[in-house]
Design a protein around this motif. Structure first.
Motif, mmCIF file in Angstrom:
data_model
loop_
_atom_site.group_PDB
_atom_site.id
_atom_site.type_symbol
_atom_site.label_atom_id
_atom_site.label_comp_id
_atom_site.label_asym_id
_atom_site.label_seq_id
_atom_site.Cartn_x
_atom_site.Cartn_y
_atom_site.Cartn_z
ATOM 1 N N THR A 169 8.519 8.733 -1.319
ATOM 2 C CA THR A 169 9.573 7.725 -1.369
ATOM 3 C C THR A 169 10.163 7.694 -2.766
ATOM 4 O OG1 THR A 169 8.542 6.351 0.336
ATOM 5 C CG2 THR A 169 10.115 5.268 -1.137
ATOM 6 N N THR A 170 11.465 7.901 -2.860
ATOM 7 C CA THR A 170 12.159 7.781 -4.132
ATOM 8 C C THR A 170 12.555 6.326 -4.329
ATOM 9 O OG1 THR A 170 13.002 10.043 -3.986
ATOM 10 C CG2 THR A 170 14.125 8.558 -5.508
ATOM 11 N N VAL A 171 12.247 5.787 -5.510
ATOM 12 C CA VAL A 171 12.532 4.382 -5.812
ATOM 13 C C VAL A 171 13.903 4.285 -6.461
ATOM 14 C CG1 VAL A 171 11.753 2.330 -7.037
ATOM 15 C CG2 VAL A 171 10.068 3.941 -6.093
ATOM 16 N N TYR A 172 14.853 3.684 -5.739
ATOM 17 C CA TYR A 172 16.224 3.485 -6.217
ATOM 18 C C TYR A 172 16.392 2.028 -6.617
ATOM 19 C CZ TYR A 172 17.230 7.948 -3.868
ATOM 20 O OH TYR A 172 17.232 9.261 -3.469
ATOM 21 N N PRO A 173 16.481 1.719 -7.915
ATOM 22 C CA PRO A 173 16.635 0.324 -8.337
ATOM 23 C C PRO A 173 17.864 -0.317 -7.709
ATOM 24 C CG PRO A 173 16.095 1.711 -10.216
ATOM 25 C CD PRO A 173 16.364 2.632 -9.065
ATOM 26 N N GLY A 174 17.687 -1.522 -7.168
ATOM 27 C CA GLY A 174 18.788 -2.235 -6.559
ATOM 28 C C GLY A 174 19.152 -1.775 -5.171
ATOM 29 N N PRO A 196 20.772 2.771 -11.820
ATOM 30 C CA PRO A 196 20.097 3.216 -13.044
ATOM 31 C C PRO A 196 18.771 3.891 -12.722
ATOM 32 C CG PRO A 196 19.821 0.850 -12.746
ATOM 33 C CD PRO A 196 20.798 1.300 -11.690
ATOM 34 N N ALA A 197 18.226 4.557 -13.699
ATOM 35 C CA ALA A 197 16.923 5.193 -13.517
ATOM 36 C C ALA A 197 15.858 4.134 -13.271
ATOM 37 C CB ALA A 197 16.567 6.028 -14.747
ATOM 38 N N ALA A 198 14.851 4.503 -12.491
ATOM 39 C CA ALA A 198 13.737 3.591 -12.233
ATOM 40 C C ALA A 198 12.803 3.597 -13.442
ATOM 41 C CB ALA A 198 12.987 4.017 -10.974
ATOM 42 N N GLY A 244 -0.228 5.802 10.558
ATOM 43 C CA GLY A 244 -1.328 6.729 10.288
ATOM 44 C C GLY A 244 -1.156 7.610 9.073
ATOM 45 N N ALA A 245 -0.051 7.464 8.319
ATOM 46 C CA ALA A 245 0.157 8.303 7.137
ATOM 47 C C ALA A 245 -1.024 8.171 6.190
ATOM 48 C CB ALA A 245 1.454 7.931 6.432
ATOM 49 N N ASP A 246 -1.381 9.258 5.506
ATOM 50 C CA ASP A 246 -2.606 9.316 4.712
ATOM 51 C C ASP A 246 -2.428 8.885 3.272
ATOM 52 O OD1 ASP A 246 -4.622 10.829 6.590
ATOM 53 O OD2 ASP A 246 -2.696 11.856 6.791
ATOM 54 N N ILE A 247 -1.303 9.225 2.675
ATOM 55 C CA ILE A 247 -1.128 9.008 1.241
ATOM 56 C C ILE A 247 0.363 8.930 0.958
ATOM 57 C CG2 ILE A 247 -1.099 11.469 0.635
ATOM 58 C CD1 ILE A 247 -2.830 10.712 -1.839
ATOM 59 N N MET A 248 0.732 8.281 -0.166
ATOM 60 C CA MET A 248 2.146 8.066 -0.495
ATOM 61 C C MET A 248 2.387 8.432 -1.949
ATOM 62 S SD MET A 248 4.239 4.485 -0.033
ATOM 63 C CE MET A 248 6.034 4.448 0.128
ATOM 64 N N ALA A 249 3.494 9.083 -2.202
ATOM 65 C CA ALA A 249 3.929 9.393 -3.563
ATOM 66 C C ALA A 249 5.201 8.616 -3.840
ATOM 67 C CB ALA A 249 4.179 10.885 -3.730
ATOM 68 N N LEU A 250 5.256 7.925 -4.969
ATOM 69 C CA LEU A 250 6.437 7.166 -5.364
ATOM 70 C C LEU A 250 7.121 7.897 -6.512
ATOM 71 C CD1 LEU A 250 4.994 3.552 -5.150
ATOM 72 C CD2 LEU A 250 6.517 4.712 -3.545
ATOM 73 N N VAL A 251 8.357 8.268 -6.273
ATOM 74 C CA VAL A 251 9.108 9.105 -7.213
ATOM 75 C C VAL A 251 10.198 8.260 -7.857
ATOM 76 C CG1 VAL A 251 10.409 11.244 -7.485
ATOM 77 C CG2 VAL A 251 8.695 11.054 -5.668
ATOM 78 N N PRO A 252 10.206 8.114 -9.173
ATOM 79 C CA PRO A 252 11.264 7.318 -9.816
ATOM 80 C C PRO A 252 12.607 8.035 -9.753
ATOM 81 C CG PRO A 252 9.878 8.371 -11.473
ATOM 82 C CD PRO A 252 9.234 8.651 -10.146
ATOM 83 N N PHE A 253 13.644 7.299 -9.367
ATOM 84 C CA PHE A 253 14.982 7.884 -9.324
ATOM 85 C C PHE A 253 15.489 8.105 -10.741
ATOM 86 C CE2 PHE A 253 19.621 7.030 -9.488
ATOM 87 C CZ PHE A 253 20.053 8.187 -8.857
ATOM 88 N N ASN A 275 16.481 0.252 -2.805
ATOM 89 C CA ASN A 275 15.320 0.208 -1.915
ATOM 90 C C ASN A 275 14.026 -0.184 -2.629
ATOM 91 O OD1 ASN A 275 14.631 2.519 -3.340
ATOM 92 N ND2 ASN A 275 13.965 3.665 -1.523
ATOM 93 N N ALA A 276 14.118 -0.548 -3.916
ATOM 94 C CA ALA A 276 12.897 -0.871 -4.667
ATOM 95 C C ALA A 276 12.141 -2.029 -4.018
ATOM 96 C CB ALA A 276 13.241 -1.197 -6.119
ATOM 97 N N GLY A 277 12.858 -3.047 -3.560
ATOM 98 C CA GLY A 277 12.210 -4.164 -2.909
ATOM 99 C C GLY A 277 11.769 -3.887 -1.491
ATOM 100 N N HIS A 278 12.107 -2.717 -0.992
ATOM 101 C CA HIS A 278 11.819 -2.317 0.379
ATOM 102 C C HIS A 278 10.599 -1.392 0.451
ATOM 103 C CE1 HIS A 278 12.847 -1.403 4.552
ATOM 104 N NE2 HIS A 278 12.991 -0.122 4.288
ATOM 105 N N VAL A 279 10.128 -0.916 -0.707
ATOM 106 C CA VAL A 279 9.081 0.098 -0.733
ATOM 107 C C VAL A 279 7.778 -0.409 -0.123
ATOM 108 C CG1 VAL A 279 7.622 1.504 -2.236
ATOM 109 C CG2 VAL A 279 10.085 1.385 -2.647
ATOM 110 N N GLU A 280 7.437 -1.677 -0.369
ATOM 111 C CA GLU A 280 6.191 -2.193 0.199
ATOM 112 C C GLU A 280 6.237 -2.144 1.724
ATOM 113 O OE1 GLU A 280 3.142 -6.029 0.095
ATOM 114 O OE2 GLU A 280 5.038 -6.123 -1.024
ATOM 115 N N LYS A 281 7.393 -2.439 2.313
ATOM 116 C CA LYS A 281 7.511 -2.364 3.769
ATOM 117 C C LYS A 281 7.376 -0.920 4.243
ATOM 118 C CE LYS A 281 10.269 -3.765 7.756
ATOM 119 N NZ LYS A 281 11.482 -4.466 8.247
ATOM 120 N N ILE A 282 7.958 0.037 3.490
ATOM 121 C CA ILE A 282 7.807 1.450 3.840
ATOM 122 C C ILE A 282 6.323 1.811 3.870
ATOM 123 C CG2 ILE A 282 8.295 3.831 3.150
ATOM 124 C CD1 ILE A 282 10.843 2.816 1.794
#
Length: 389
Positions: free
Chosen positions: A184-189, A226-228, A206-215, A191-198
């Protein structure tokens, strides 16, 4: 997560930090078509698309030269499952030749349910699914376009089909026994507030693991957020970790990773000359630019290294006349048997498949001949007008 599962991720060839420092990974660019585009993507042109046989030959060459490749991934330049056959064929070829090789794939997730069982049967190590939203309204704000199938649909409907398709794909991957990583790429303003729901929804599937990628905004991107920053990313990671295992914060695999990712070497994706195939063939109507469709060409200019190592025109060769089907491409391959690459402005999938099986890569480009040939022999950058696909 249990201790045993946590240890599995620590030492996984793609997930574990220690392993990633020592493991060679080769990303093979065999995915020809994209099925979506983020609004904030930059304007870089696509990389060369290899045929499956070319990709296997590249892996063979690296291994023969002592390369320590233990993971082969398909991550681009398009989406591997937008047109599944090239990716699946490449994985099958690698599995047959290198039974112990770890295989992985990165996809947006459309069409994934239909391929889940075959991926599992091939022993794919894990699949990365790029999920930036689980609500259609959020996805609609992130994407410039989404093409769930061969037909174009309005973005609002396409966004709904995307989130539904991704959920179906993750479920199917897990039912088939595959390990699933969510990127999941974190886009400030956006989807950043949506990431927890993702994280919550993907964990529920059943997904095993998650990677958070700063935009990070790319040059040429229009109206990008702007950049995360580190503070935002730390907060997002803490919230997502309530629901799913989070990868350590280091460089993750993604759809833009194409080429060699190894601790001791980085090899370009472009084809390379060999002792048996030292030359480059070009089809052109002007002798200046690569401007001919391969199917229309009746002559090829052949370039090769002269005594001082610089490339020069060695001669012009007649090619078989159009209209003889696969026999034409078999004959053309024989005529250009000393060439490692053929440059053309366009080429159909069938001739590329036949020629690549014969050891001749086809590079589709609109560049100037001199600059492109020079770059293929390691003499410099191609001109800015050049675009590869």
């Amino acid at each position: 997560m249990s201790k045993s599962n946590a240890e599995e991720y620590v030492f996984h060839p793609c997930f574990g930090m220690a392993a990633r420092k020592t493991v060679g990974r080769l990303h093979l660019p065999v995915a020809p078509r994209s099925n979506a585009r983020i609004r904030f993507a930059g304007g870089n042109g696509p990389a060369q698309v290899m045929m499956p046989e070319e990709a296997l030959a590249r892996l063979d060459r690296i291994m023969d030269e002592g390369g320590r490749i233990v993971v082969v991934g398909i991550t681009g330049p398009g989406d591997p499952l937008a047109v599944p056959e090239p990716a699946l064929r490449t994985l099958r070829l690698v599995r047959e030749k290198y039974p112990a090789m770890a295989l992985c794939l990165t996809t947006l997730g459309l069409n994934g349910a239909e391929c889940a069982r075959e991926l599992a049967d091939m022993g794919v190590s894990h699949v990365t699914v790029l999920v930036d939203a689980v609500d259609a309204e959020v996805a609609e704000k992130l994407y410039a376009w989404i093409r769930p199938s061969t037909r174009t649909v309005p973005l609002k409907e396409a966004a709904r089909l995307l989130v539904e398709g991704q959920a179906r794909t993750v479920s199917a991957f897990k039912e088939a026994g595959l390990t699933v990583k969510i990127n999941t790429t974190v886009y400030p303003g956006c989807n950043a507030g949506h990431v927890e729901k993702i994280a919550s929804v993907m964990a529920g599937l059943g997904a095993d693991i998650m990677a958070l990628v700063p935009f990070t905004p790319e040059e040429g991107a229009a109206d990008a957020p702007p950049a995360a920053g580190d503070e935002l990313l730390a907060e997002v990671r803490e919230r997502a970790a309530r629901h799913i295992e989070i990868m350590p914060a280091f460089s993750e695999c993604g759809a833009d990773l194409v080429g060699l990712d190894a601790p001791d070497a980085r090899e370009p994706v472009l084809p390379k000359p060999s002792k048996e195939r030292p030359n480059v063939a070009v089809v052109s109507s002007t002798g200046m630019d690569v401007d001919l469709h391969l199917g229309h060409a009746v002559k090829a200019m052949v370039y090769g290294p002269r005594g001082d190592g610089l490339a020069c025109l060695l001669g012009v060769r007649d090619l078989p006349e159009p209209g003889s089907g696969n026999g034409r491409w078999e004959s053309l391959a024989d005529i250009l048997s000393d060439c490692f690459v053929l440059l053309a402005a366009s080429a159909g999938e069938n001739p590329r498949r036949v020629l690549s099986a014969k050891g001749l890569s086809v590079l589709v480009t609109d560049g100037e001949i001199e600059g492109t040939v020079d770059a293929l022999f390691g003499g410099g950058e191609k001109g800015k007008k050049n675009k590869r696909q």
